[in-house]
Design an enzyme around this catalytic site. Structure first.
Site, PDB file in Angstrom:
ATOM      1  N   THR A 129      63.809  15.604  49.591  1.00  0.00           N
ATOM      2  CA  THR A 129      64.506  15.213  50.816  1.00  0.00           C
ATOM      3  C   THR A 129      65.545  14.141  50.491  1.00  0.00           C
ATOM      4  OG1 THR A 129      62.695  15.738  52.273  1.00  0.00           O
ATOM      5  CG2 THR A 129      64.124  13.953  52.996  1.00  0.00           C
ATOM      6  N   ARG A 157      57.129  24.608  61.960  1.00  0.00           N
ATOM      7  CA  ARG A 157      56.668  23.286  61.515  1.00  0.00           C
ATOM      8  C   ARG A 157      57.851  22.302  61.383  1.00  0.00           C
ATOM      9  NH1 ARG A 157      57.831  19.680  57.076  1.00  0.00           N
ATOM     10  NH2 ARG A 157      55.975  18.455  56.644  1.00  0.00           N
ATOM     11  N   ILE A 158      57.669  21.135  61.956  1.00  0.00           N
ATOM     12  CA  ILE A 158      58.662  20.067  61.845  1.00  0.00           C
ATOM     13  C   ILE A 158      57.980  18.890  61.147  1.00  0.00           C
ATOM     14  CG2 ILE A 158      60.056  18.406  63.163  1.00  0.00           C
ATOM     15  CD1 ILE A 158      61.221  20.976  63.853  1.00  0.00           C
ATOM     16  N   GLY A 159      58.655  18.300  60.182  1.00  0.00           N
ATOM     17  CA  GLY A 159      58.076  17.161  59.466  1.00  0.00           C
ATOM     18  C   GLY A 159      58.505  15.834  60.067  1.00  0.00           C
ATOM     19  N   ASP A 160      58.467  14.804  59.233  1.00  0.00           N
ATOM     20  CA  ASP A 160      58.797  13.457  59.701  1.00  0.00           C
ATOM     21  C   ASP A 160      60.292  13.177  59.757  1.00  0.00           C
ATOM     22  OD1 ASP A 160      58.687  13.758  56.841  1.00  0.00           O
ATOM     23  OD2 ASP A 160      59.038  11.603  56.688  1.00  0.00           O
ATOM     24  N   THR A 180      60.630  10.038  52.288  1.00  0.00           N
ATOM     25  CA  THR A 180      60.440  11.386  51.750  1.00  0.00           C
ATOM     26  C   THR A 180      58.972  11.564  51.394  1.00  0.00           C
ATOM     27  OG1 THR A 180      61.076  12.952  50.026  1.00  0.00           O
ATOM     28  CG2 THR A 180      61.023  10.646  49.390  1.00  0.00           C
ATOM     29  N   GLY A 181      58.468  12.777  51.583  1.00  0.00           N
ATOM     30  CA  GLY A 181      57.066  13.008  51.230  1.00  0.00           C
ATOM     31  C   GLY A 181      56.402  13.980  52.183  1.00  0.00           C
ATOM     32  N   GLY A 183      55.325  15.107  55.220  1.00  0.00           N
ATOM     33  CA  GLY A 183      55.755  14.634  56.529  1.00  0.00           C
ATOM     34  C   GLY A 183      54.630  14.345  57.497  1.00  0.00           C
TER      35      GLY A 183
END
Ligand code: ASP
Length: 265
Positions: A129, A157-160, A180-181, A183
């Site tokens: 990211t 799916r949505i991350g952080d 980054t990571g 999420g």
């Protein structure tokens, strides 16, 4: 926004061209941006045809009353802006590397039984990211983040990364943060906002607050964070084996690193 656009165009990173593949082999992109002076912010989730998701996130911030548009609605917002938002076919984001990674992840999934807890990704892999945090010459902070998410992600799916306070945060009173990571962990712990809160409530410095989140709250392999405060102190903490990063300032500092090349932050 411009730094992140350059990184979105670089296929080495997990954003724009080079974004990882969803379980069905496409790309769904998330991005967010925040202005620390005003707390204005904008984000998009799950966009599929926008060449520069970070630019669309900025337009959400500057041209709407809202903070986050996802999926079809985000695409409709892009439609409404016409030529101001360059559009591309979803295959524009393809690379051989991300296709191979998807095959590996799907192969691993096929081998797992219901009782295994194996994570999809190698816990020590460097996440790709992209993010940028800035202190400008007027003393204002800003942060932005852009991503393709996690390889093999399913069902919208949505991350952080597009969640303000999780993957991105900026407030002139404290710091600008981009994460980054994995999420889900960053959402669970509200990582970006928690770093700012520790500075505000506990008087921690930006580096100390970033280190607490990365090394005491999150688990090894979860990811990393970049941060800057209003004095220009920089933090880059990670609990993966490395993190691709760089720092520059108007005094001529310019450092880049992947592993432990520089520690005088
Ligand atoms: N944080 C991103 C997500 O979970 C992935 C990454 O940083 O590589 O969507």
């Amino acid at each position: 926004e411009l730094v992140i656009q350059i990184l979105e165009s670089d296929s080495n990173f997990n954003s724009g061209v080079g974004a990882v593949c969803t379980a069905t082999g496409g790309h769904e992109l998330d991005a967010s941006i925040m202005d620390g002076e005003t707390l204005a912010c904008g984000a998009v989730g799950g966009v599929t045809t926008v060449e520069h998701p970070i630019a669309l996130a900025r337009l959400v911030m500057e041209e709407t009353r809202h903070v986050l548009f996802v999926g079809r609605g985000a695409e409709q917002f892009a439609d409404s802006l016409g030529d101001r938002v360059p559009r591309v076919p979803n295959s524009f984001f393809d690379t051989e590397r991300t296709k191979r990674s998807l095959e590996e992840v799907l192969g691993r999934r096929a081998l797992e039984t219901a009782s295994t807890t194996a994570k999809d990704s190698d816990p020590h892999e460097i996440k790709g990211t992209v993010g940028c945090v800035v202190l400008d010459s007027h003393g204002h902070l800003a942060a932005g983040t852009s991503t393709g998410g996690l390889t093999g992600k399913t069902f919208g799916r949505i991350g952080d990364s597009p969640i303000i306070g999780a993957g991105t945060y900026a407030n002139d009173e404290t710091c600008a943060i981009s994460c980054t990571g994995v999420g889900e962990e960053y959402i669970r712990y509200g990582v970006a906002r928690d770093i700012a809160a520790r500075m505000e409530y506990l008087g921690m410095g930006v580096a100390e607050a970033c280190d607490v989140l990365i090394h005491e709250v999150l688990q090894p392999g979860d990811g990393g964070v970049i941060g800057i405060d209003r004095q220009g102190n920089v933090a880059m903490s990670y609990n993966t084996t490395g993190m691709v990063r760089a720092v520059g300032n108007s005094k001529g500092r310019f450092d880049i690193g992947i592993w432990e090349e520089f520690e005088d932050l």
